[in-house]
Design a protein around this motif. Structure first.
Motif, PDB file in Angstrom:
ATOM      1  N   ASP A  11      28.135  78.984  71.342  1.00  0.00           N
ATOM      2  CA  ASP A  11      26.834  79.665  71.353  1.00  0.00           C
ATOM      3  C   ASP A  11      27.110  81.146  70.445  1.00  0.00           C
ATOM      4  OD1 ASP A  11      26.039  78.032  73.449  1.00  0.00           O
ATOM      5  OD2 ASP A  11      26.604  79.393  75.042  1.00  0.00           O
ATOM      6  N   ARG A  12      28.210  81.004  69.509  1.00  0.00           N
ATOM      7  CA  ARG A  12      28.558  82.106  68.858  1.00  0.00           C
ATOM      8  C   ARG A  12      27.189  82.167  67.748  1.00  0.00           C
ATOM      9  NH1 ARG A  12      34.823  82.493  67.269  1.00  0.00           N
ATOM     10  NH2 ARG A  12      35.529  82.710  69.298  1.00  0.00           N
ATOM     11  N   GLU A  13      26.648  81.494  67.287  1.00  0.00           N
ATOM     12  CA  GLU A  13      25.755  81.701  66.399  1.00  0.00           C
ATOM     13  C   GLU A  13      24.474  82.488  67.153  1.00  0.00           C
ATOM     14  OE1 GLU A  13      22.949  79.429  63.105  1.00  0.00           O
ATOM     15  OE2 GLU A  13      24.532  78.326  64.314  1.00  0.00           O
ATOM     16  N   MET A  14      24.175  81.798  68.227  1.00  0.00           N
ATOM     17  CA  MET A  14      22.948  82.325  69.055  1.00  0.00           C
ATOM     18  C   MET A  14      23.362  83.586  69.454  1.00  0.00           C
ATOM     19  SD  MET A  14      21.880  82.830  72.385  1.00  0.00           S
ATOM     20  CE  MET A  14      22.682  81.561  73.528  1.00  0.00           C
ATOM     21  N   GLU A  73      22.257  91.371  67.221  1.00  0.00           N
ATOM     22  CA  GLU A  73      21.562  91.885  65.961  1.00  0.00           C
ATOM     23  C   GLU A  73      20.309  92.341  66.552  1.00  0.00           C
ATOM     24  OE1 GLU A  73      21.304  88.958  62.760  1.00  0.00           O
ATOM     25  OE2 GLU A  73      23.550  89.408  62.326  1.00  0.00           O
ATOM     26  N   GLU A  74      19.560  91.714  67.383  1.00  0.00           N
ATOM     27  CA  GLU A  74      18.348  92.159  67.900  1.00  0.00           C
ATOM     28  C   GLU A  74      18.392  93.220  68.694  1.00  0.00           C
ATOM     29  OE1 GLU A  74      16.535  88.795  69.734  1.00  0.00           O
ATOM     30  OE2 GLU A  74      16.073  87.419  67.889  1.00  0.00           O
ATOM     31  N   ALA A  78      12.371  93.647  78.292  1.00  0.00           N
ATOM     32  CA  ALA A  78      12.675  94.439  79.374  1.00  0.00           C
ATOM     33  C   ALA A  78      13.080  93.386  80.790  1.00  0.00           C
ATOM     34  CB  ALA A  78      11.396  95.217  79.928  1.00  0.00           C
ATOM     35  N   GLY A  79      12.756  92.246  80.442  1.00  0.00           N
ATOM     36  CA  GLY A  79      13.222  91.269  81.726  1.00  0.00           C
ATOM     37  C   GLY A  79      14.513  90.676  81.326  1.00  0.00           C
ATOM     38  N   GLY A  80      15.240  91.020  80.414  1.00  0.00           N
ATOM     39  CA  GLY A  80      16.483  90.480  79.966  1.00  0.00           C
ATOM     40  C   GLY A  80      16.706  89.002  79.584  1.00  0.00           C
ATOM     41  N   PHE A  81      17.704  88.556  79.378  1.00  0.00           N
ATOM     42  CA  PHE A  81      17.770  87.326  78.887  1.00  0.00           C
ATOM     43  C   PHE A  81      19.006  86.646  79.413  1.00  0.00           C
ATOM     44  CE2 PHE A  81      19.915  90.532  75.918  1.00  0.00           C
ATOM     45  CZ  PHE A  81      21.220  89.967  75.879  1.00  0.00           C
ATOM     46  N   GLN A  82      19.104  85.339  79.355  1.00  0.00           N
ATOM     47  CA  GLN A  82      20.252  84.479  80.281  1.00  0.00           C
ATOM     48  C   GLN A  82      21.025  83.865  79.101  1.00  0.00           C
ATOM     49  OE1 GLN A  82      18.805  81.756  83.135  1.00  0.00           O
ATOM     50  NE2 GLN A  82      20.737  80.432  83.040  1.00  0.00           N
ATOM     51  N   VAL A  83      22.470  84.349  79.230  1.00  0.00           N
ATOM     52  CA  VAL A  83      23.359  83.464  78.450  1.00  0.00           C
ATOM     53  C   VAL A  83      24.338  83.064  78.996  1.00  0.00           C
ATOM     54  CG1 VAL A  83      22.847  85.131  76.500  1.00  0.00           C
ATOM     55  CG2 VAL A  83      24.563  86.055  78.267  1.00  0.00           C
ATOM     56  N   ARG A  84      25.359  82.262  78.346  1.00  0.00           N
ATOM     57  CA  ARG A  84      26.712  81.850  79.178  1.00  0.00           C
ATOM     58  C   ARG A  84      27.876  82.582  78.616  1.00  0.00           C
ATOM     59  NH1 ARG A  84      27.804  75.645  78.127  1.00  0.00           N
ATOM     60  NH2 ARG A  84      27.638  76.339  75.923  1.00  0.00           N
ATOM     61  N   VAL A  85      28.787  82.801  79.445  1.00  0.00           N
ATOM     62  CA  VAL A  85      29.737  83.677  79.262  1.00  0.00           C
ATOM     63  C   VAL A  85      30.865  83.036  79.601  1.00  0.00           C
ATOM     64  CG1 VAL A  85      30.875  85.949  80.022  1.00  0.00           C
ATOM     65  CG2 VAL A  85      28.463  85.937  80.077  1.00  0.00           C
ATOM     66  N   LYS A  86      32.101  83.221  78.865  1.00  0.00           N
ATOM     67  CA  LYS A  86      33.297  82.350  78.886  1.00  0.00           C
ATOM     68  C   LYS A  86      34.538  83.486  79.611  1.00  0.00           C
ATOM     69  CE  LYS A  86      36.053  81.973  75.348  1.00  0.00           C
ATOM     70  NZ  LYS A  86      36.490  81.407  73.945  1.00  0.00           N
ATOM     71  N   ARG A  87      35.105  82.860  80.624  1.00  0.00           N
ATOM     72  CA  ARG A  87      36.283  83.574  81.204  1.00  0.00           C
ATOM     73  C   ARG A  87      37.312  83.584  80.338  1.00  0.00           C
ATOM     74  NH1 ARG A  87      33.746  81.426  85.789  1.00  0.00           N
ATOM     75  NH2 ARG A  87      32.748  82.998  86.894  1.00  0.00           N
TER      76      ARG A  87
END
Length: 741
Positions: A285-288, A294-295, A303-312
């Motif tokens: 997901d690095r490119e996304m 940047e945005e 304002a509603g946020g966004f959903q992403v995946r996070v790596k531990r």
């Protein structure tokens, strides 16, 4: 008492107590008998022996002592200010004779100056200036000093310091006041400049010390508040479950809280100062994520946020939702971006499970063989409808409302502020409210439907009504077919019963027919021999007609009993039904040499029944009783059947109970519960449908039937069949009395 005695005693008292000015004896006519006084009295205060009291203060006090018969104090003021120290206090003590009557007074005059001089201790006089004043403040004795005004009494907010004391003198009354003034003992430092200088410097020093102390205390309090606020904010940041991350304007991490470190597995030193790509970004997901960063930096965030995946740090992934907002410092300038992160792995899993459960639930409802619909009360909106409902009634609520209306369940299509549309709804919780069931016929569908409805709370909190309609057309057809089969079985049972009774019926008909033949032959013979009389001819014809009617009644009863007809319930008389049953059953009982007795209560209420069916049950039970006696080979004295009809109460309901008791061999205990089963019989040649039909007939009339053996000790001496039918509730019931017919 004599005058010389009074004078000697008065002189001794005046010399002993210097405060005495005079002692005077006055009789009941205000005449002065004797007087002992000192030479210091003023001319106006002398009372001479032989004179009479003049009108004035002394005479008034005398009269008051005479009237009250008690000692009276009086005060004689000085006539001018020069005689202020010669004020006199008088005491009038009344005298009585042997009969208790007033005989005069003893007047004692005291010098107020002497009272102060000899009555007040010297240590008090050394500290205070003591004086006696009247109610107007006029000095009567003693001395006063001018009122002093202290400097500190003039200071704002100070309490006044006063060294003057005043006490009313009793029992003279409020007209005489004892006043004490403290002597002045302080030095005159008021005009000393050095004193004032020192005082001012001392006050300024004290004020500066107090101000410094207050400033130091406020500073310590501010430091404590700052430390507490800092500790609170740090504790709040450390205890938050939401991860916090701060970026500067160039996308460099400047701050992470413990929750962020705990979520990702990296510590603060590994994250702070880092730039993209961050270590917690998944490789795929690095490119996304770079584009998303940047945005964020350019201010293009939602304002509603966004959903992403996070790596531990251990390589596992979790879902998170991030919210971005500008980071503003104390001067109101933006210094970066603040990002909050929440772990939504569990909510996503629950949401997926709920979606799957909803899909499964929808599939089940769509596949049901019943129509399910939900609509709110007072609205034309259809909240839910499954596939079968849509197939039958379409997408609107008309079908739902029609089902509710035909089933008789509550609904409302009015919206008014003046009418409570929800009146009559169940007040208990909807989760325990009972559902309403009804069976209706829908002509449009040509089907019988079983409609069940209940009230539910919809997802949005509105009160709604759920209707479930099941197609019961095959069941209703099966019930109608079963009813027809039962009717045929009842008719067949009656035919079988009459077939078994055919020989007895033939014998019963033979008697009236033989009698008719005999009467006719006799009359013909007499007519031929011309030996007939008119009376004998009439008597013979009456007997012939009676026997013919008897034969006709037997044939009609057999025909009406055997005739197949639809059940016809009507208000029937119990006695008439019993009589009709006995007329047919007695034929079989006489053939088997069984004696029948019956007991019918008087004034029994009418029953809403089909009388032919009830008669069939009674005949079947009495016939079975006779067969049981015959199979048991009972002797003639023990061949007995009893029919008993009485009113009683079952389950708080008025009923009429029919019981048939016999003296046969009874029923085996193991088969008592099975005697009502179809095709089960305890007789060798029995078909097993008689008692089954009896139970069906009784239960169709909302009654019950039961059987029990009759015991004598451990021996079975008979059996008793009992059934009861409820009384029609619209009739007025009278209390019956039992009679023996």
């Amino acid at each position: 008492m004599r005058v010389d005695q009074f004078m000697s005693r008065a002189e001794a008292l005046v010399q002993q107590y210097p405060e005495y000015q005079s002692l005077t004896w006055i009789d009941d006519r205000r005449r002065i008998i004797a007087n002992q006084s000192v030479s210091s009295l003023l001319t106006g205060q002398h009372l001479r022996a032989g004179s009479v009291l003049k009108v004035g203060d002394t005479e008034s006090n005398y009269s008051l002592a005479r009237d009250l018969m008690q000692p009276i104090y009086g005060q004689i003021d000085a006539e001018d200010e020069r005689d202020a120290g010669n004020a006199v206090l008088q005491l009038h003590s009344p005298l009585t004779n042997d009969q208790g009557r007033f005989s005069g007074v003893i007047l004692a005059q005291y010098s107020m100056e002497g009272l102060l001089r000899y009555g007040i201790p010297t240590e008090v006089l050394a500290k205070y200036a003591v004086a006696l004043q009247d109610s107007k403040g006029k000095l009567q004795a003693g001395q006063t000093i001018p009122t002093r005004v202290h400097l500190w009494n003039l200071l704002p907010g100070s309490q006044r310091i006063d060294n003057d004391y005043e006490v009313p003198v009793a029992p003279v009354g409020n007209g005489l006041i004892l006043r004490a003034q403290a002597w002045r003992t302080s030095q005159g430092l008021v005009g000393s400049g050095l004193f004032w200088l020192v005082s001012v410097l001392s006050v300024m020093t004290a004020w500066m010390l107090i101000g410094n102390w207050r400033h130091t205390r406020r500073r310590l309090q501010a430091q404590k508040a700052l430390v507490a606020e800092t500790n609170f904010r740090r504790a709040m940041e450390n205890s938050m479950l939401t991860g916090m991350r701060a970026l500067d304007l160039y996308g460099r991490i400047t701050y992470v809280n413990p929750a962020f470190c705990q979520m990702t597995g990296w510590n603060e030193s590994e994250l702070v100062g880092g730039t993209a790509p961050f270590p917690y970004w998944p490789d795929d997901d690095r490119e996304m994520l770079t584009k998303r960063l940047e945005e964020e930096i350019s201010g293009q965030h939602s304002a509603g946020g966004f959903q992403v995946r996070v790596k531990r740090k251990n390589g596992t992934l979790f879902d998170s939702r991030m919210y971005v907002s500008p980071l503003i410092d104390a001067r109101g300038q933006q210094t970066g971006w603040m990002t909050s992160m929440t772990d939504i792995t569990e909510p996503n899993r629950i949401r997926e499970q709920l979606a799957s459960a909803h899909d499964r639930f929808t599939i089940v409802l769509e596949a049901l063989d019943a129509s399910v619909s939900v609509a709110p009360l007072g609205s034309q909106e259809l909240l839910f409808a499954n596939k079968l409902y849509r197939l039958w009634f379409g997408q609107n609520t008309q079908g739902h409302l029609r089902l509710v209306a035909q089933a008789g369940a509550y609904t409302s299509d009015k919206e008014s502020d003046d009418v409570d549309d929800l009146a009559g709804l169940p007040t208990e919780s909807l989760t325990v409210a009972r559902s309403e069931n009804a069976e209706i016929f829908v002509p449009e569908l040509g089907k019988w439907l079983e409609v069940r409805s209940r009230y539910i709370n919809w997802a949005d909190g509105r009160l709604a009504q759920m209707v479930i309609a099941s197609d019961i057309t095959p069941r209703r057809q099966a019930e109608e077919l079963a009813a027809q089969q039962a009717e045929r079985a009842q008719t067949a049972s009656r035919l079988i019963t009459m077939g078994e009774m055919a020989s007895s019926v033939a014998h019963e008909l033979n008697q009236p027919l033989t009698a008719i033949s005999n009467y006719c032959s006799g009359m013909i013979s007499r007519i031929k021999n011309k030996q007939v009389k008119e009376d004998d001819l009439v008597w013979a014809l009456e007997k012939t007609a009676h026997q013919a009617q008897r034969a006709g009644q037997i044939i009609l009863r057999i025909r009406s009993f055997v005739k197949r007809s639809e059940p016809n319930r009507m208000l029937s008389d119990v006695s008439a039904m019993v009589s009709e049953s006995l007329e047919l059953a007695e034929i079989e009982l006489r053939r088997r040499h069984v004696r029948l007795s019956h007991y019918v209560a008087a004034r029994l209420p009418q029953l809403l029944v089909d009388p032919i069916l009830i008669e069939q049950v009674l005949i079947n039970l009495m016939k079975n009783a006779a067969e049981s006696i015959d199979n048991a080979n009972r002797p003639v004295g023990q061949r007995h059947v009893e029919l008993r009809v009485v009113p009683t109460t079952r389950d708080e309901q008025s009923v009429v109970e029919f019981s048939v008791s016999d003296s046969g061999q009874g029923l085996p205990p193991e088969v008592i519960d099975r005697v009502y089963e179809a095709f089960f019989s305890t007789k060798v040649e029995g078909m097993g449908i008689g008692l089954n039909l009896c139970r069906s007939i009784i239960e169709s009339h909302q009654g019950r039937i039961s059987a029990q053996n009759i015991y004598n000790a451990d021996d079975v001496i008979g059996c008793r069949f009992c059934f009861w039918i409820p009384v029609h509730t619209t009739l007025t019931e009278e209390q019956p009395t039992e009679v023996n017919e």
